[in-house]
Design a protein around this motif. Structure first.
Motif, short mmCIF file in Angstrom:
data_model
loop_
_atom_site.label_atom_id
_atom_site.label_comp_id
_atom_site.label_asym_id
_atom_site.label_seq_id
_atom_site.Cartn_x
_atom_site.Cartn_y
_atom_site.Cartn_z
N THR A 1 25.43 43.57 40.80
CA THR A 1 24.49 44.02 39.55
C THR A 1 23.02 43.18 39.67
OG1 THR A 1 26.60 44.59 38.48
CG2 THR A 1 24.87 44.48 37.28
N ASP B 1 30.17 51.55 37.37
CA ASP B 1 31.14 50.55 36.86
C ASP B 1 31.41 50.76 35.53
OD1 ASP B 1 32.80 48.43 36.73
OD2 ASP B 1 31.44 46.98 37.48
N ARG C 1 34.48 47.22 34.46
CA ARG C 1 34.51 45.75 34.05
C ARG C 1 33.80 45.53 32.71
NH1 ARG C 1 31.02 41.57 34.61
NH2 ARG C 1 29.27 42.42 35.61
N ASP D 1 24.67 51.03 41.32
CA ASP D 1 25.32 49.96 41.27
C ASP D 1 27.03 50.21 41.26
OD1 ASP D 1 26.19 47.26 40.99
OD2 ASP D 1 26.02 47.17 38.97
MG LIG Z 1 28.43 44.25 38.79
#
Ligand SMILES: [Mg+2]
Ligand SMILES: Nc1nc2c(ncn2[C@@H]2O[C@H](COP(=O)(O)OP(=O)(O)OP(=O)(O)O)[C@@H](O)[C@H]2O)c(=O)[nH]1
Length: 414
Positions: A214, A244, A247, A291
């Motif tokens: 990232t 993502d 997370r 990403d």
């Molecule tokens: Mg990341």
């Protein structure tokens, strides 16, 4: 036919027959010193017959007692030691050879050469230790190991050095050190970016968990947004996508950065979403950076699942594998292999600032023939991202005193 001082003659219809008989009588250790083709006189020219006569001598044999001749089997208790036996026998043979070879100087010459060789052998120290390794080579070997170069790479490098370096240079440590750096540099392949892209250019960053994907996406985005300042000729309209959604804080992390430099940033939840977002963003953005989720290289199923989703980026998408410089060399090799399912174009090495070694990077990439595109060496965006060059890795080698001028001349980069 008898034996005298180890020399005997033997006759037969052919050389083979003579040899067979001689071996039957005296064993294997015989040496033919002369072969003669002979003729009998016959009777008034009738019954004339050819035969062969071999002159041979017996080579010393530690177990001569088994042969049915002369001195050696008289009394086993008196058997001379093997060495005396050999030397005594040699003298006798040499003396005899002068008689035999009166007519054949070649044999005298050969025997003299054998004698010379034997003397040379005697002069050599017994059980001589192996040639000691050059001290400088040993130092280099230790440094390569310390820098986590793969064993196969170290061996290749040292073999090459020993083979190709002149003796004087092997004794000049400073020079040897520079040669090692240059050769290690030769193994580094730099990714060469195409000059003309069909926009939108789609860049996808994949890699293991926590390596700095990232952060690298943000650094790359800044490079394109401020392209004129980074030697790209001009600024580029850039947009970000993350897939993502798992997370904690992943989207917020990227969104915050995107807001700061005023570029769009979207979360794509599945492949259809991703396809749609790319199409929408592509209407204005020249560069779209995606990403992804950190994946363990050991989790093949997860990698395959993510690959299926990323296929929505289309066949033009370029993949880069982000990998931390602090990873051990064998682990790097397996990461480089496991992520091959993404057919990545090149590698981005992150966190080079966290290690004083680079042997793992250089040797693992070289082992698999992969190139390196960027190096990240700090948390700050976008300062700590640079286009890869061999010198940046070479000066990161612990314990080596790099001659920078020389490396710059060789690799042509400042
Ligand atoms: Mg990341
Ligand atoms: N020292 C150093 N730290 C870095 C570098 N790049 C990233 N980091 C730090 O590494 C940590 C993880 O960075 P992320 O960018 O979140 O890593 P990631 O690969 O996206 O992580 P996941 O998404 O969880 O897989 C953060 O604390 C970053 O600041 C670098 O080049 N040097």
């Amino acid at each position: 036919m008898g034996i005298e001082n180890g020399v005997f003659t033997i006759q037969g219809a052919s050389q083979e027959e003579c040899l067979l008989r001689a071996r039957e009588l005296y064993g294997k250790n015989i040496k033919v010193v002369r072969t003669l083709d002979k003729k009998t006189n016959g009777f008034l020219g009738f019954f004339k017959k050819d035969y062969v006569e071999l002159t041979c001598y017996l080579m010393p044999d530690p177990d001569l007692s088994k042969y049915a001749f002369g001195i050696y089997n008289k009394n086993p208790a008196q058997k001379p030691p093997e060495e005396d036996l050999f030397l005594g026998e040699k003298e006798k043979i040499l003396a005899k050879s002068q008689q035999i070879t009166g007519a054949d100087p070649k044999i005298t010459q050969i025997l003299a050469e054998v004698k010379g060789l034997r003397e040379k052998l005697d002069e050599m120290p017994q059980n001589a230790p192996e040639k000691p390794e050059n001290e400088n080579i040993k130092r280099i070997e230790a440094l390569l190991e310390q820098n986590d170069f793969l064993p196969s790479f170290r061996k290749k490098m040292l073999d090459k050095l020993k083979k190709e370096t002149p003796y004087d240079t092997l004794n000049d440590y400073d020079e040897l050190e520079q040669l090692v750096l240059e050769r290690a540099g030769d193994e580094i392949r730099i990714y060469s970016e195409e000059k003309h892209y069909k926009f939108p250019r789609i860049i996808v960053i994949v890699g293991p968990t926590g390596v700095g994907k990232t952060t690298t996406v943000a650094k790359l985005a800044a490079r394109f947004v401020f392209g004129a300042d980074y030697g790209l000729g001009r600024n580029f309209n850039t947009a970000l996508i993350t897939i993502d959604q798992f997370r904690l804080g992943a989207i917020e992390q990227l969104q915050k950065f995107a807001d700061t430099i005023r570029i769009p940033c979207e979360l794509a939840r599945d492949d259809a979403d991703l396809k749609r977002t790319i199409a929408l963003m592509g209407e204005s953005a020249e560069v779209i950076i995606v990403d992804t989720v950190g994946r363990s290289p050991r989790d093949g199923a997860e990698l395959a699942y993510m690959k299926k989703m990323l296929d929505a980026c289309g066949s033009k998408a370029e993949y880069f594998l982000a990998m931390s410089a602090a990873t051990k060399a064998p682990d790097m090799v397996s990461i480089l292999k496991q992520f091959e399912i993404f057919a990545y174009s090149s590698v981005i090495i992150t966190k080079l600032d966290e290690t004083m070694r680079a042997g793992n990077v250089i040797s693992a990439l070289s082992e698999l023939g992969k190139s390196i595109a960027y190096i990240a060496d700090g948390q700050g965006v976008p300062r700590y991202l640079q286009k890869a060059n061999p010198i940046r890795l070479l000066i990161n080698l612990d314990g080596f005193e790099a001659n920078r001028d020389r490396l710059e001349k060789r690799f042509g980069v400042k």
